[in-house]
Design a protein around this motif. Sequence first.
Motif, PDB file in Angstrom:
ATOM      1  N   LYS A  28     102.409  21.025 121.151  1.00  0.00           N
ATOM      2  CA  LYS A  28     101.849  19.606 120.036  1.00  0.00           C
ATOM      3  C   LYS A  28     103.186  18.827 119.817  1.00  0.00           C
ATOM      4  O   LYS A  28     102.707  17.459 120.283  1.00  0.00           O
ATOM      5  CB  LYS A  28     101.227  19.901 118.790  1.00  0.00           C
ATOM      6  CG  LYS A  28      99.669  20.720 118.649  1.00  0.00           C
ATOM      7  CD  LYS A  28      99.214  20.059 117.671  1.00  0.00           C
ATOM      8  CE  LYS A  28      98.178  21.179 117.564  1.00  0.00           C
ATOM      9  NZ  LYS A  28      97.329  21.965 116.180  1.00  0.00           N
ATOM     10  N   SER A  29     103.762  18.420 119.941  1.00  0.00           N
ATOM     11  CA  SER A  29     105.155  18.385 119.819  1.00  0.00           C
ATOM     12  C   SER A  29     105.757  18.061 121.346  1.00  0.00           C
ATOM     13  O   SER A  29     106.995  17.305 121.845  1.00  0.00           O
ATOM     14  CB  SER A  29     106.364  19.353 119.529  1.00  0.00           C
ATOM     15  OG  SER A  29     107.539  20.122 120.336  1.00  0.00           O
ATOM     16  N   ARG A  59     100.735  30.724 118.105  1.00  0.00           N
ATOM     17  CA  ARG A  59     101.365  29.214 116.445  1.00  0.00           C
ATOM     18  C   ARG A  59     101.997  28.767 117.404  1.00  0.00           C
ATOM     19  O   ARG A  59     102.597  27.683 117.394  1.00  0.00           O
ATOM     20  CB  ARG A  59     101.304  29.544 114.776  1.00  0.00           C
ATOM     21  CG  ARG A  59      99.715  30.547 114.607  1.00  0.00           C
ATOM     22  CD  ARG A  59      99.885  30.673 113.514  1.00  0.00           C
ATOM     23  NE  ARG A  59      99.139  31.043 112.216  1.00  0.00           N
ATOM     24  CZ  ARG A  59      98.951  31.733 111.185  1.00  0.00           C
ATOM     25  NH1 ARG A  59      99.496  32.369 111.325  1.00  0.00           N
ATOM     26  NH2 ARG A  59      97.811  32.103 110.570  1.00  0.00           N
ATOM     27  N   TRP A  60     103.585  30.026 117.358  1.00  0.00           N
ATOM     28  CA  TRP A  60     104.935  28.785 117.782  1.00  0.00           C
ATOM     29  C   TRP A  60     105.117  28.224 118.979  1.00  0.00           C
ATOM     30  O   TRP A  60     104.847  27.533 119.356  1.00  0.00           O
ATOM     31  CB  TRP A  60     105.710  30.319 118.024  1.00  0.00           C
ATOM     32  CG  TRP A  60     105.367  31.357 119.020  1.00  0.00           C
ATOM     33  CD1 TRP A  60     105.451  32.277 118.665  1.00  0.00           C
ATOM     34  CD2 TRP A  60     105.880  31.352 120.190  1.00  0.00           C
ATOM     35  NE1 TRP A  60     105.120  33.010 119.726  1.00  0.00           N
ATOM     36  CE2 TRP A  60     105.213  32.219 120.511  1.00  0.00           C
ATOM     37  CE3 TRP A  60     106.300  29.985 121.327  1.00  0.00           C
ATOM     38  CZ2 TRP A  60     105.444  32.884 122.657  1.00  0.00           C
ATOM     39  CZ3 TRP A  60     106.252  30.158 122.592  1.00  0.00           C
ATOM     40  CH2 TRP A  60     105.952  31.869 122.635  1.00  0.00           C
TER      41      TRP A  60
END
Length: 122
Positions: A101-102, A94-95
């Motif tokens: 995505k950022s 997830r990280w």
Amino acid sequence: MSTKKLELEALSIDDLWSLHEEISGILSDRIRAEKQELEKRLAVLGGGAAMLAEAGGAGVSPTGKQRRKYPRVLPKYRNPQTSETWSGRGKRPRWLVAAMKSGRRIEDFRIGEAAPKLRQRA
């Protein structure tokens, strides 16, 4: 109230406890017998794979074949904030997904190869 409940309520604690132990013993015997019966049925249906897996332990696959030993995989990516690592195999953590995505690149998190290149440039 039923008469059976009244009869139980009239018993002493010692009588109730001995009744409890007797019932527990009967239940455990019946559960054990049913488990053995189910294991026999499973062995017949599975061609004995259940017994092989039980005898061989974790190194035996459900088909009864010995599992191949895989080499240990070293981590390739590291989260700089929490020091979590990922080997690059399987689903992305997830990280890493959130960081990508950022706008960050996966190469930004690379361990080993990326770090010496950054040192050479500096």
